[in-house]
Design a protein around this motif. Structure first.
Motif, mmCIF file in Angstrom:
data_model
loop_
_atom_site.group_PDB
_atom_site.id
_atom_site.type_symbol
_atom_site.label_atom_id
_atom_site.label_comp_id
_atom_site.label_asym_id
_atom_site.label_seq_id
_atom_site.Cartn_x
_atom_site.Cartn_y
_atom_site.Cartn_z
ATOM 1 N N TRP B 93 0.853 -1.211 0.135
ATOM 2 C CA TRP B 93 -0.083 -0.018 0.029
ATOM 3 C C TRP B 93 0.858 1.312 0.092
ATOM 4 N N ALA B 122 -13.851 18.061 2.595
ATOM 5 C CA ALA B 122 -14.583 17.175 3.493
ATOM 6 C C ALA B 122 -14.206 15.859 3.384
ATOM 7 N N THR B 123 -13.705 15.126 4.549
ATOM 8 C CA THR B 123 -13.362 13.789 4.474
ATOM 9 C C THR B 123 -14.231 12.697 4.526
ATOM 10 N N GLU B 124 -15.463 12.942 5.074
ATOM 11 C CA GLU B 124 -16.674 11.880 5.191
ATOM 12 C C GLU B 124 -17.563 12.253 4.101
ATOM 13 N N GLU B 125 -18.290 11.080 3.560
ATOM 14 C CA GLU B 125 -19.609 11.299 2.935
ATOM 15 C C GLU B 125 -19.908 12.428 2.119
ATOM 16 N N GLU B 126 -20.283 12.214 0.924
ATOM 17 C CA GLU B 126 -20.707 13.387 0.067
ATOM 18 C C GLU B 126 -22.130 13.133 0.096
#
Lengths: 128, 128
Positions: B93, B122-126
């Motif tokens: 990885w 934004a790091t979370e959910e769109e």
DNA sequence: ACAAAAGTCAAGTCGTTACTTAACTGTTGG
DNA sequence: CCAACAGTTAAGTAACGACTTGACTTTTGT
């Protein structure tokens, strides 16, 4: 703060399942969608989703949904934490061994600079 | 040939249980009898015996019976194998990441030696 | 606008696994 | 010799975990 309570417990529990480890292997090669992860696996898509949820809760993978596709990727740091847990047990143990060997060496050289200790014999089970 | 088929599968499965990990931790401090392992645990002696059997089958611990007491000890090499499995996923990885970063750097320096890339947001959910 | 794609959620099933109790074997100190 | 100790084995229970199916939502290509 995506995986609030990602404990070592969760990490090892997640890694305890062969399918989930297969997913981790796949993700090692790079990010993948849930469907891509599911393709080589002999289980339903829904099952893969569940595995991904477990992996995410454990902090081993992060996911991000864009449109209708959820892309999963490894979180190397969590892998590292697991490595460290193992390494620590091993270090403790090996530290013990070293100290013990040191002791032995002192003992034998004090006792009577003798024949290289016969500490072996049968490795398995003693009858009586 | 004490643990014939000690696969990575067995190792991670064994580590997947909290009680067994507790036993591994204890054994990190040094060899112990089954009773000694059982003392701090909130379960019966028989249950501990079963866990020890799983750990032995996985190649994580070796046991040796002398008289009526069975002494258990860690096998550091198996710990190491698990570490390596994790390290390998991580290496793959991280190798990918490095190659990607290298690419980015080439791109940006070619394009127009520009403002340090705004790759975050934004790091979370769109939503949509 | 519609159909297919990509997930998601909720039940429910089924096999596995952790644990218990109880009966039993071998070992050791007195 | 015998009682307590250390462990083992077997059988059963109860909970957990992996998986399925089916209904549903959202997104995308045509």
């Amino acid at each position: 703060m995506h995986q609030p309570a990602a404990t070592i417990d969760h990490v090892f529990h997640a890694l305890g399942d062969a399918t989930r480890r297969a997913i981790v292997v796949q993700l090692g090669r790079g990010p993948a969608s849930v469907s891509e992860l599911a393709t080589p696996l002999p289980i339903s898509l829904a099952a893969v989703v569940q595995h991904v949820q477990v992996l995410e809760a454990s902090g081993l993978v992060a996911t991000r949904k864009q449109g209708r596709v959820r892309t999963c990727s490894l979180i190397p740091n969590t892998l590292l934490e697991a490595e460290r847990w193992l390494a620590q047990r091993r270090a403790l143990w090996e530290g013990r061994l070293e100290r013990l060997e040191a002791l032995m060496q002192v003992r034998t050289s004090i006792d009577h600079a003798a024949t290289t200790a016969p500490v072996d014999a049968a490795t398995e089970e003693e009858p009586a």
